[in-house]
Design a protein around this motif. Structure first.
Motif: not given
Length: 334
Positions: A161-164, A153, A157, A191
């Motif tokens: 993807w640099e989401v969190f 994760f 992420f 996460l």
């Protein structure tokens, strides 16, 4: 009501843990002060500080006197002194404890709720494709280590993807306050909490599913169906409600596993809880801090199990001091 015997059992377990926490460093070869703080710390200590520590731990007294002083210190909330953080162990642990409680509490709540709901639905549809799919999926997740799923994760992420956020519990030096601070903390929590939740989902799911399958064959379920009750009412109010007792017991037993998993997850995500404290204490050989963390974790697990035992007997009145003529405790399924 809770029986005195059960309370005594927990108190005996707690006393044994305290005794081991006290004895282990003192049973190691060499000077007890060196065993408690390590050789690296002793090299840096001045003779005056060594004398103060000997007096503080009562190391110049017999073992019984040392144990008495140890218990008295615990009653005062004194778990020792961390030379790495240059602060009392109690203060250091209290700074990290809320973050671990937040992570573990969130993961236990979500995994128990989702696992129970999936188990009820899966048991209701036993043998169907959706039942087999859920069973295979949860068993697959159960085989993954906590830290491995966390790293996956983190890479996907956090890096790809640099989401969190990648690490920490909040954005440093951001100066957030109010709702902005809450949102920031939740973003950092997602996460690690999801990683810990997914790998601990299977226990609640399997217990709810198996209990649901057993309950659906009971006479009161057949009666409810014969009365023409709505399928959802039968599923949740009758069958599902009677499938909760094993899940509640499992929740208390799951606390220990969750805490262990959280220690690894916190290290992966650099989450400032007890896991990160243990890592730093191991790296710096800060033994008083290690002892303090292990003692707090053990007490928390005992307290959680004690609370679940009380809740279990509150929910099912048949367990309140009910015994058969043979002296055997009444089976909840009878």
């Amino acid at each position: 009501m809770f029986k005195i015997k059960d309370v005594v059992n927990y108190l005996v377990a707690f006393f044994i843990i305290l005794s081991l926490n006290f004895l282990l460093p003192r049973l190691m070869p060499g000077d007890p002060l060196t065993a408690i703080y390590g050789e690296e710390a002793m090299i840096q200590m001045t003779p005056e500080l060594k004398a103060r520590l000997v007096e503080r731990f009562s190391l110049d007294r017999p073992l019984a006197g040392q144990f008495g002083a140890y218990l008295l210190s615990l009653l005062k909330g004194d778990l020792g002194y961390s030379y790495f953080y240059n602060a009392p162990v109690t203060k250091v642990i209290l700074g990290a404890l809320p973050w671990t409680f937040l992570l573990v509490g969130t993961a236990i709540s979500i995994s128990t709720i989702i696992g129970t709901l999936l188990g009820i639905e899966s048991g209701w549809r036993r043998g169907q494709k959706i039942d087999r799919a859920m069973l295979a999926g949860t068993m697959f997740l159960d085989g993954l280590p906590d830290f491995f799923l966390g790293m996956v994760f983190l890479i996907l992420f956090g890096v790809v993807w640099e989401v969190f956020p990648l690490n920490g519990a909040m954005t440093p030096y951001a100066g957030y306050a109010g709702i902005t601070l809450v949102v920031d903390v939740l973003k950092h929590l997602v996460l690690p909490a999801v990683s810990l939740t997914l790998v601990n989902l299977t226990g609640s799911y399997l217990l709810a599913r198996n209990s649901m399958v057993t309950t659906l064959g009971e006479a009161f379920i057949l009666t409810a169906r014969a009365k023409g009750l709505n399928a959802q009412v039968v599923r949740y109010r009758h069958a599902g409600r009677n499938s909760l007792l094993p899940v509640i017991t499992h929740t208390g037993m799951q606390v220990g596993r969750m805490l262990t998993g959280a220690l690894f997850i916190e290290t992966v995500f650099s989450y400032p809880g007890l896991g990160l404290l243990i890592q730093k204490a191991l790296q710096t050989r800060d033994y008083p801090l290690l002892q303090g963390v292990f003692l707090v974790v053990t007490v928390f697990v005992l307290t959680a199990n004690f609370s679940v035992d009380m809740l279990y007997k509150k929910i099912d009145p048949r367990l309140k001091s009910c015994t058969l003529n043979t002296g055997r405790r009444l089976n909840p399924t009878t």
